[in-house]
Design a protein around this motif. Structure first.
Motif, PDB file in Angstrom:
ATOM      1  N   HIS A 214       0.853  -1.196   0.000  1.00 42.16           N
ATOM      2  CA  HIS A 214       0.000   0.000   0.000  1.00 42.16           C
ATOM      3  C   HIS A 214       0.885   1.242   0.000  1.00 42.16           C
ATOM      4  N   LYS A 215       0.821   1.978  -1.089  1.00 41.64           N
ATOM      5  CA  LYS A 215       1.748   3.099  -1.328  1.00 41.64           C
ATOM      6  C   LYS A 215       1.694   4.174  -0.238  1.00 41.64           C
ATOM      7  N   ASN A 216       0.497   4.560   0.171  1.00 42.04           N
ATOM      8  CA  ASN A 216       0.344   5.685   1.089  1.00 42.04           C
ATOM      9  C   ASN A 216       0.887   5.395   2.498  1.00 42.04           C
ATOM     10  N   GLY A 217       1.160   4.122   2.788  1.00 45.58           N
ATOM     11  CA  GLY A 217       1.716   3.796   4.101  1.00 45.58           C
ATOM     12  C   GLY A 217       3.156   4.265   4.247  1.00 45.58           C
ATOM     13  N   ILE A 239      -2.975  -2.535  -2.651  1.00 42.51           N
ATOM     14  CA  ILE A 239      -4.250  -2.324  -1.958  1.00 42.51           C
ATOM     15  C   ILE A 239      -4.511  -0.828  -1.792  1.00 42.51           C
ATOM     16  N   ASP A 240      -5.791  -0.451  -1.804  1.00 38.48           N
ATOM     17  CA  ASP A 240      -6.141   0.962  -1.684  1.00 38.48           C
ATOM     18  C   ASP A 240      -6.306   1.350  -0.204  1.00 38.48           C
ATOM     19  N   LYS A 241      -6.634   2.600   0.044  1.00 39.77           N
ATOM     20  CA  LYS A 241      -6.704   3.126   1.412  1.00 39.77           C
ATOM     21  C   LYS A 241      -7.715   2.376   2.281  1.00 39.77           C
ATOM     22  N   GLU A 242      -8.873   2.063   1.681  1.00 41.13           N
ATOM     23  CA  GLU A 242      -9.919   1.360   2.436  1.00 41.13           C
ATOM     24  C   GLU A 242      -9.474  -0.069   2.772  1.00 41.13           C
ATOM     25  N   GLU A 243      -8.805  -0.712   1.810  1.00 42.71           N
ATOM     26  CA  GLU A 243      -8.296  -2.072   2.058  1.00 42.71           C
ATOM     27  C   GLU A 243      -7.177  -2.047   3.097  1.00 42.71           C
ATOM     28  N   ASN A 248      -5.854  -5.474   4.871  1.00 43.33           N
ATOM     29  CA  ASN A 248      -5.688  -6.508   3.840  1.00 43.33           C
ATOM     30  C   ASN A 248      -4.264  -7.046   3.748  1.00 43.33           C
ATOM     31  N   SER A 249      -3.265  -6.248   4.183  1.00 40.80           N
ATOM     32  CA  SER A 249      -1.885  -6.748   4.078  1.00 40.80           C
ATOM     33  C   SER A 249      -1.497  -7.588   5.295  1.00 40.80           C
ATOM     34  N   ASN A 250      -2.443  -7.797   6.201  1.00 39.61           N
ATOM     35  CA  ASN A 250      -2.107  -8.464   7.457  1.00 39.61           C
ATOM     36  C   ASN A 250      -2.652  -9.893   7.530  1.00 39.61           C
TER      37      ASN A 250
END
Length: 304
Positions: A214-217, A239-243, A248-250
């Motif tokens: 997730h890029k924004n992280g 994954i997007d912000k909502e995911e 979702n990455s966990n």
């Protein structure tokens, strides 16, 4: 004695510590919240109840047993949150590192003394007190150790900044044979959609050579780009912000071909299956309200 061995996130799992939701204690007050997502649910009156979380965790235990994984559980501390065993320690190769976590949570480590004591003394590592690190920020990829951190001068203002650069340097000294890369993560005490609590909230390797990202992280685009290019476009599931908010990455890998995932992660689970990975779906949406999911509640001890 435990014959520890963990070199990556996806090799065949043989032994793991799974947290527990039993005797989880009352809903925390607003002042007691450790992260913005818990805070959001405390304020909304939707904070998860113990019975639901126990049920979710037992479903995970059942999947692990189905795959012949030895499962250790913490000793129960009355009225205490012991769900997120990933935070309190981690294994790299044959070394067990006790994490320096928030002081309020030190009892959690004492509750796995029955595991710690089975590790030969020379393989137990305690970092100096000024080195803060949590297992959710430590991601293993064979020769690499990826570590999430926060490099801002205002580190101490963020209860959600859990791993500091002192710990990254200590890890380099402890594991000189590994390539260690740190990633500056986006932190927010108040907005869970703008907060990467740990590295595993915005990145995780899966399968043989793939990754969820997730890029924004990531605060620094070039660090995100480095990871993206390391795995390669065709191997990355973005994954997007909502995911990201829904964690979702966990997910958690039992092997390169089997993962445990939340049943509501429809888009991700479809992609995983398209990559030939078996997805064991469980319900984990109540535990997710505390900004942690499947990887957060498991601490691998032995992988093949």
């Amino acid at each position: 004695m435990l014959n520890l061995n963990v070199k990556n996130e996806t090799s065949r799992l043989r032994a793991v510590v799974l947290g527990t939701a039993k005797s989880n204690g009352p809903t925390p007050t607003i002042e007691e919240a450790y992260d913005p997502k818990s805070l959001e649910h405390i304020k909304a009156g939707t904070y998860p109840v113990e019975a639901d979380m126990v049920k979710e965790m037992e479903a995970v235990a059942a999947v692990l047993e189905k795959y012949d994984v030895t499962v250790f559980r913490p000793k129960i501390i009355e009225d205490y949150n012991q769900i997120f065993s990933r935070d309190i320690g981690f294994v790299i190769d044959d070394k067990f590192v006790e994490a320096n976590i928030l002081p309020d949570r030190e009892q959690e480590f004492e509750a796995i003394e029955h595991v710690w004591s089975q590790v030969p003394k020379e393989q137990r590592i305690k970092l100096p007190e000024h080195c803060h690190i949590e297992g959710g920020d430590v991601m293993l990829y064979n020769d690499y150790i990826f570590i999430g951190t926060y490099r801002g001068a205002d580190y101490s203002d963020y209860i959600i900044a859990r791993t500091n650069m002192e710990a990254v340097e200590a890890m380099k000294a402890l594991f000189p044979h590994k390539k260690i890369k740190s990633f500056n993560l986006r932190k927010s005490n108040t907005n869970p959609r703008e907060n990467a609590l740990h590295l595993d909230c915005c990145f995780q390797p899966v399968g043989k050579n793939k990754a969820i990202l997730h890029k924004n992280g990531f605060l620094e685009e070039e660090e995100y780009e480095w990871l993206f290019n390391f795995f390669g476009k065709e191997n990355v599931f973005e994954i997007d912000k909502e995911e990201m908010y829904n964690m979702n990455s966990n997910i958690f890998s039992i092997s390169e071909n089997v993962v445990i995932s939340e049943k509501n992660f429809t888009r991700l689970n479809t992609w995983l299956r398209s990559q030939g990975i078996t997805v064991e779906e469980v319900s984990y949406s109540e535990i997710a309200k505390q900004e942690g999911l499947l990887r957060c509640s498991t601490m691998p001890l032995i992988r093949d």
